[in-house]
Write a protein that holds these residues in place. Sequence first.
Motif, PDB file in Angstrom:
ATOM      1  N   UNK A 188      38.984  20.749   2.994  1.00 13.04           N
ATOM      2  CA  UNK A 188      39.653  21.709   3.878  1.00 13.04           C
ATOM      3  C   UNK A 188      38.627  22.609   4.557  1.00 13.04           C
ATOM      4  N   UNK A 189      37.612  23.030   3.816  1.00 14.67           N
ATOM      5  CA  UNK A 189      36.571  23.882   4.393  1.00 14.67           C
ATOM      6  C   UNK A 189      35.798  23.145   5.484  1.00 14.67           C
ATOM      7  N   UNK A 190      35.452  21.889   5.238  1.00  9.81           N
ATOM      8  CA  UNK A 190      34.728  21.091   6.241  1.00  9.81           C
ATOM      9  C   UNK A 190      35.578  20.862   7.481  1.00  9.81           C
ATOM     10  N   UNK A 191      36.855  20.593   7.303  1.00 12.06           N
ATOM     11  CA  UNK A 191      37.742  20.396   8.449  1.00 12.06           C
ATOM     12  C   UNK A 191      37.885  21.669   9.260  1.00 12.06           C
ATOM     13  N   UNK A 192      37.973  22.823   8.576  1.00 12.40           N
ATOM     14  CA  UNK A 192      38.073  24.100   9.287  1.00 12.40           C
ATOM     15  C   UNK A 192      36.812  24.365  10.098  1.00 12.40           C
ATOM     16  N   UNK A 193      35.672  24.051   9.526  1.00  7.43           N
ATOM     17  CA  UNK A 193      34.408  24.261  10.248  1.00  7.43           C
ATOM     18  C   UNK A 193      34.275  23.331  11.442  1.00  7.43           C
ATOM     19  N   UNK A 194      34.704  22.093  11.297  1.00  5.24           N
ATOM     20  CA  UNK A 194      34.546  21.133  12.387  1.00  5.24           C
ATOM     21  C   UNK A 194      35.545  21.357  13.514  1.00  5.24           C
ATOM     22  N   UNK A 195      36.663  22.048  13.250  1.00  2.00           N
ATOM     23  CA  UNK A 195      37.670  22.256  14.285  1.00  2.00           C
ATOM     24  C   UNK A 195      37.406  23.502  15.116  1.00  2.00           C
ATOM     25  N   UNK A 196      36.477  24.348  14.724  1.00  2.00           N
ATOM     26  CA  UNK A 196      36.198  25.593  15.433  1.00  2.00           C
ATOM     27  C   UNK A 196      35.228  25.324  16.572  1.00  2.00           C
ATOM     28  N   UNK A 197      35.734  25.352  17.803  1.00  2.00           N
ATOM     29  CA  UNK A 197      34.893  25.091  18.973  1.00  2.00           C
ATOM     30  C   UNK A 197      34.520  26.372  19.716  1.00  2.00           C
ATOM     31  N   UNK A 198      34.731  27.520  19.094  1.00  2.00           N
ATOM     32  CA  UNK A 198      34.406  28.771  19.766  1.00  2.00           C
ATOM     33  C   UNK A 198      32.887  28.908  19.881  1.00  2.00           C
ATOM     34  N   UNK A 199      32.425  29.522  20.965  1.00  2.00           N
ATOM     35  CA  UNK A 199      30.978  29.672  21.136  1.00  2.00           C
ATOM     36  C   UNK A 199      30.389  30.598  20.067  1.00  2.00           C
ATOM     37  N   UNK A 200      29.154  30.363  19.742  1.00  2.00           N
ATOM     38  CA  UNK A 200      28.454  31.176  18.751  1.00  2.00           C
ATOM     39  C   UNK A 200      27.988  32.469  19.418  1.00  2.00           C
ATOM     40  N   UNK A 201      28.237  33.590  18.756  1.00  2.00           N
ATOM     41  CA  UNK A 201      27.818  34.889  19.282  1.00  2.00           C
ATOM     42  C   UNK A 201      26.334  35.090  18.989  1.00  2.00           C
ATOM     43  N   UNK A 202      25.529  35.087  20.036  1.00  2.00           N
ATOM     44  CA  UNK A 202      24.080  35.260  19.876  1.00  2.00           C
ATOM     45  C   UNK A 202      23.613  36.615  20.401  1.00  2.00           C
ATOM     46  N   UNK A 203      24.539  37.546  20.597  1.00  2.00           N
ATOM     47  CA  UNK A 203      24.177  38.836  21.186  1.00  2.00           C
ATOM     48  C   UNK A 203      23.239  39.655  20.309  1.00  2.00           C
ATOM     49  N   UNK A 204      23.232  39.400  18.995  1.00  2.00           N
ATOM     50  CA  UNK A 204      22.362  40.172  18.103  1.00  2.00           C
ATOM     51  C   UNK A 204      20.993  39.525  17.905  1.00  2.00           C
ATOM     52  N   UNK A 205      20.726  38.432  18.612  1.00  2.00           N
ATOM     53  CA  UNK A 205      19.441  37.746  18.505  1.00  2.00           C
ATOM     54  C   UNK A 205      18.600  38.106  19.727  1.00  2.00           C
ATOM     55  N   UNK A 206      17.436  38.705  19.535  1.00  2.00           N
ATOM     56  CA  UNK A 206      16.628  39.084  20.696  1.00  2.00           C
ATOM     57  C   UNK A 206      16.078  37.852  21.418  1.00  2.00           C
ATOM     58  N   UNK A 207      16.009  37.942  22.732  1.00  2.00           N
ATOM     59  CA  UNK A 207      15.469  36.845  23.524  1.00  2.00           C
ATOM     60  C   UNK A 207      13.957  36.783  23.334  1.00  2.00           C
ATOM     61  N   UNK A 208      13.431  35.590  23.155  1.00  2.00           N
ATOM     62  CA  UNK A 208      11.983  35.409  23.001  1.00  2.00           C
ATOM     63  C   UNK A 208      11.368  35.350  24.394  1.00  2.00           C
TER      64      UNK A 208
END
Length: 91
Positions: A15-35
Motif C-alpha cells: 500500500x505504501x509503494x502504491x501510494x508513492x507511485x500514484x503521487x504525480x505532484x511536483x516536488x517542492x524545491x523552493x528550500x534548495x538553493x540554486x547552485x
Amino acid sequence: MKKGNAEPLDPKLRAELEALSSDDSPVDTSDIPEVTDWSAAKRGMFYRPVKTALSLRLDTDVVDWFRRQGDGYQTRINAALREYIETHGGS
C-alpha cells in the motif's frame, strides 16, 4: 540479492509503494538553493567505462607479478594497457 521469485510484499508495504507511485505532484524545491558556482565540480567523477569480458592468454609470470601486487590486479593490467595505448598514440 538472490535471483528468482521474491517473497510477496506484505499488504502494508504494498500500500505504501502504491501510494508513492500514484503521487504525480511536483516536488517542492523552493528550500534548495540554486547552485551558481560550479568551479569545484569534478567532471566524470562517477563515470564507469563499459567493460568487455573476454578470455585472454597472458604469460604466467606476467599474471603472477600483477597478482603479487594485491587485490585489483585486473584493474592494474587494464591501467597498464591503457598507459601503453596513450604512450603509443592510441585514440
